[in-house]
Design a protein around this motif. Sequence first.
Motif, PDB file in Angstrom:
ATOM      1  N   GLY A 142       0.824  -1.216   0.000  1.00  0.00           N
ATOM      2  CA  GLY A 142       0.000   0.000   0.000  1.00  0.00           C
ATOM      3  C   GLY A 142       0.849   1.253   0.000  1.00  0.00           C
ATOM      4  N   VAL A 143       1.904   1.270   0.826  1.00  0.00           N
ATOM      5  CA  VAL A 143       2.800   2.433   0.867  1.00  0.00           C
ATOM      6  C   VAL A 143       3.493   2.616  -0.483  1.00  0.00           C
ATOM      7  CG1 VAL A 143       4.869   3.385   1.935  1.00  0.00           C
ATOM      8  CG2 VAL A 143       3.134   2.286   3.349  1.00  0.00           C
ATOM      9  N   LEU A 144       3.958   1.509  -1.091  1.00  0.00           N
ATOM     10  CA  LEU A 144       4.599   1.600  -2.406  1.00  0.00           C
ATOM     11  C   LEU A 144       3.623   2.098  -3.459  1.00  0.00           C
ATOM     12  CD1 LEU A 144       6.710  -1.700  -2.447  1.00  0.00           C
ATOM     13  CD2 LEU A 144       7.513   0.632  -2.053  1.00  0.00           C
ATOM     14  N   ALA A 145       2.363   1.677  -3.361  1.00  0.00           N
ATOM     15  CA  ALA A 145       1.358   2.144  -4.319  1.00  0.00           C
ATOM     16  C   ALA A 145       1.128   3.644  -4.191  1.00  0.00           C
ATOM     17  CB  ALA A 145       0.052   1.383  -4.123  1.00  0.00           C
ATOM     18  N   VAL A 146       1.116   4.144  -2.954  1.00  0.00           N
ATOM     19  CA  VAL A 146       0.935   5.585  -2.740  1.00  0.00           C
ATOM     20  C   VAL A 146       2.087   6.367  -3.361  1.00  0.00           C
ATOM     21  CG1 VAL A 146       0.847   7.398  -0.995  1.00  0.00           C
ATOM     22  CG2 VAL A 146      -0.485   5.307  -0.685  1.00  0.00           C
ATOM     23  N   PHE A 147       3.322   5.922  -3.131  1.00  0.00           N
ATOM     24  CA  PHE A 147       4.480   6.601  -3.718  1.00  0.00           C
ATOM     25  C   PHE A 147       4.465   6.495  -5.243  1.00  0.00           C
ATOM     26  CE2 PHE A 147       6.298   6.314   0.579  1.00  0.00           C
ATOM     27  CZ  PHE A 147       6.853   7.573   0.685  1.00  0.00           C
ATOM     28  N   LEU A 148       4.011   5.369  -5.775  1.00  0.00           N
ATOM     29  CA  LEU A 148       3.945   5.213  -7.223  1.00  0.00           C
ATOM     30  C   LEU A 148       2.950   6.193  -7.834  1.00  0.00           C
ATOM     31  CD1 LEU A 148       4.937   3.555  -9.657  1.00  0.00           C
ATOM     32  CD2 LEU A 148       3.017   2.002  -9.260  1.00  0.00           C
ATOM     33  N   VAL A 149       1.779   6.310  -7.203  1.00  0.00           N
ATOM     34  CA  VAL A 149       0.781   7.257  -7.692  1.00  0.00           C
ATOM     35  C   VAL A 149       1.305   8.688  -7.574  1.00  0.00           C
ATOM     36  CG1 VAL A 149      -1.525   8.195  -7.276  1.00  0.00           C
ATOM     37  CG2 VAL A 149      -1.155   5.731  -7.219  1.00  0.00           C
ATOM     38  N   TRP A 150       1.953   8.992  -6.467  1.00  0.00           N
ATOM     39  CA  TRP A 150       2.508  10.329  -6.254  1.00  0.00           C
ATOM     40  C   TRP A 150       3.544  10.677  -7.325  1.00  0.00           C
ATOM     41  CZ3 TRP A 150       1.531  14.372  -3.011  1.00  0.00           C
ATOM     42  CH2 TRP A 150       2.512  15.341  -2.899  1.00  0.00           C
ATOM     43  N   THR A 151       4.317   9.679  -7.752  1.00  0.00           N
ATOM     44  CA  THR A 151       5.367   9.914  -8.746  1.00  0.00           C
ATOM     45  C   THR A 151       4.817  10.009 -10.162  1.00  0.00           C
ATOM     46  OG1 THR A 151       6.925   8.705  -7.337  1.00  0.00           O
ATOM     47  CG2 THR A 151       7.562   9.053  -9.639  1.00  0.00           C
ATOM     48  N   LEU A 152       3.863   9.137 -10.503  1.00  0.00           N
ATOM     49  CA  LEU A 152       3.380   9.058 -11.875  1.00  0.00           C
ATOM     50  C   LEU A 152       2.216  10.002 -12.172  1.00  0.00           C
ATOM     51  CD1 LEU A 152       3.467   5.207 -12.551  1.00  0.00           C
ATOM     52  CD2 LEU A 152       5.158   6.940 -13.157  1.00  0.00           C
ATOM     53  N   PHE A 153       1.601  10.566 -11.146  1.00  0.00           N
ATOM     54  CA  PHE A 153       0.444  11.434 -11.412  1.00  0.00           C
ATOM     55  C   PHE A 153       0.793  12.654 -12.253  1.00  0.00           C
ATOM     56  CE2 PHE A 153      -2.311  15.017 -10.295  1.00  0.00           C
ATOM     57  CZ  PHE A 153      -3.531  14.513 -10.721  1.00  0.00           C
ATOM     58  N   PRO A 154       1.928  13.351 -12.007  1.00  0.00           N
ATOM     59  CA  PRO A 154       2.262  14.484 -12.902  1.00  0.00           C
ATOM     60  C   PRO A 154       2.393  14.069 -14.357  1.00  0.00           C
ATOM     61  CG  PRO A 154       3.579  14.588 -10.910  1.00  0.00           C
ATOM     62  CD  PRO A 154       2.886  13.266 -10.887  1.00  0.00           C
ATOM     63  N   VAL A 155       2.967  12.869 -14.608  1.00  0.00           N
ATOM     64  CA  VAL A 155       3.095  12.398 -15.981  1.00  0.00           C
ATOM     65  C   VAL A 155       1.718  12.118 -16.572  1.00  0.00           C
ATOM     66  CG1 VAL A 155       4.121  10.630 -17.464  1.00  0.00           C
ATOM     67  CG2 VAL A 155       5.349  11.421 -15.429  1.00  0.00           C
ATOM     68  N   TYR A 156       0.846  11.509 -15.773  1.00  0.00           N
ATOM     69  CA  TYR A 156      -0.519  11.234 -16.241  1.00  0.00           C
ATOM     70  C   TYR A 156      -1.250  12.540 -16.556  1.00  0.00           C
ATOM     71  CZ  TYR A 156      -5.509  10.169 -15.942  1.00  0.00           C
ATOM     72  OH  TYR A 156      -6.856  10.085 -16.205  1.00  0.00           O
ATOM     73  N   TRP A 157      -1.113  13.528 -15.688  1.00  0.00           N
ATOM     74  CA  TRP A 157      -1.787  14.810 -15.913  1.00  0.00           C
ATOM     75  C   TRP A 157      -1.239  15.505 -17.159  1.00  0.00           C
ATOM     76  CZ3 TRP A 157      -6.092  16.855 -14.130  1.00  0.00           C
ATOM     77  CH2 TRP A 157      -6.338  18.213 -14.345  1.00  0.00           C
ATOM     78  N   LEU A 158       0.059  15.388 -17.379  1.00  0.00           N
ATOM     79  CA  LEU A 158       0.666  15.992 -18.570  1.00  0.00           C
ATOM     80  C   LEU A 158       0.120  15.344 -19.840  1.00  0.00           C
ATOM     81  CD1 LEU A 158       2.856  17.746 -19.991  1.00  0.00           C
ATOM     82  CD2 LEU A 158       4.427  15.822 -19.633  1.00  0.00           C
ATOM     83  N   VAL A 159       0.069  14.014 -19.866  1.00  0.00           N
ATOM     84  CA  VAL A 159      -0.383  13.318 -21.070  1.00  0.00           C
ATOM     85  C   VAL A 159      -1.858  13.579 -21.327  1.00  0.00           C
ATOM     86  CG1 VAL A 159      -0.670  11.047 -22.141  1.00  0.00           C
ATOM     87  CG2 VAL A 159       1.407  11.556 -20.848  1.00  0.00           C
ATOM     88  N   THR A 160      -2.676  13.537 -20.290  1.00  0.00           N
ATOM     89  CA  THR A 160      -4.111  13.778 -20.483  1.00  0.00           C
ATOM     90  C   THR A 160      -4.398  15.229 -20.851  1.00  0.00           C
ATOM     91  OG1 THR A 160      -4.371  14.146 -18.085  1.00  0.00           O
ATOM     92  CG2 THR A 160      -4.808  11.922 -18.940  1.00  0.00           C
TER      93      THR A 160
END
Length: 305
Positions: free
Chosen positions: A39-57
């Motif tokens: 769960g902690v790793l998933a939170v950090f993964l989302v925190w890291t990849l969300f800017p990339v997701y927002w940029l692409v969308t």
Amino acid sequence: MTTKQDTPVDTMPYTEPSGLEQLHERLTEMGLMKAGVYGVLAVFLVWTLFPVYWLVTATLKSRETLLSFPPQWIPVDAQFANFARLFAERPEFVTFITNSVIVTVVTTVIATTVGAMAAYAFVTFDYPYNLDFHLPFYILSTRFMPPIVTIIPLFVIFRGFGLVNTLRGLILVYTMFNIPFAVWMMKGFFEEVPESLIESAMIDGHTHLGAFFKIVLPLVKPGLIASAIFTTIITWNELLFAVILAQSSQAITVPVGLASFVTKFSVQWINMSVAATIALVPVLLFAFMARQQLVRGFSMGAVGK
């Protein structure tokens, strides 16, 4: 008749586990500890990849939708025309991409080649006064100072040689600042190669140059690729030197082109998102294709002699 008595065996005194240890054991048995780590790793993964997701969308949204509140997380009406609009409004961006590709490829090839040959020399040859250790450190120490310290002298020198606003100037300065990193990184990989292989190649009639290209270099291929990937990323994303040394469209690279979307009076959010997404693709593809070699390179150079 005498009987032999058994000798008592010393045993460790038993200590009652603390409440925290008991709780840890119970959570481990129930599998909750592993679930918590994931769960902690998933939170950090989302925190890291969300800017990339927002940029692409953002590339598929209109300006009104992008700036709306509450935000639209998933684009409903995809605006694929944004990609065509970027090159229609800013046709010079094709030149920026071409300049970045040329500068990055040439810099990576030169810096990796020179760095590998220098690392081989430091590992193979004997130097007096322990210079085989000190020289790589002196080379790496050129990266200790902030690049902004050297930008004014470099600009004066490059202007005197006519290298300002040229791709040759950018290639020269990027190569100069990437070679120390390549030397220090490749030195660990060459130290993993047994000296007996080099000695056998010399006995068979090879020169050091022949042994380097035919014997040693194929063995350190993962490290070579890892060094090339980092050099590519550093060169592709560099902004400071490109802003100062390239001020005409014939030499401007992608990072400078991205910065040009932020003007004094407005920010071209859609064009900047599309351009940033396009600039993100080459490096991601290169790292994805060489991911196995990259992991092998990290593990190969982890332990030196």
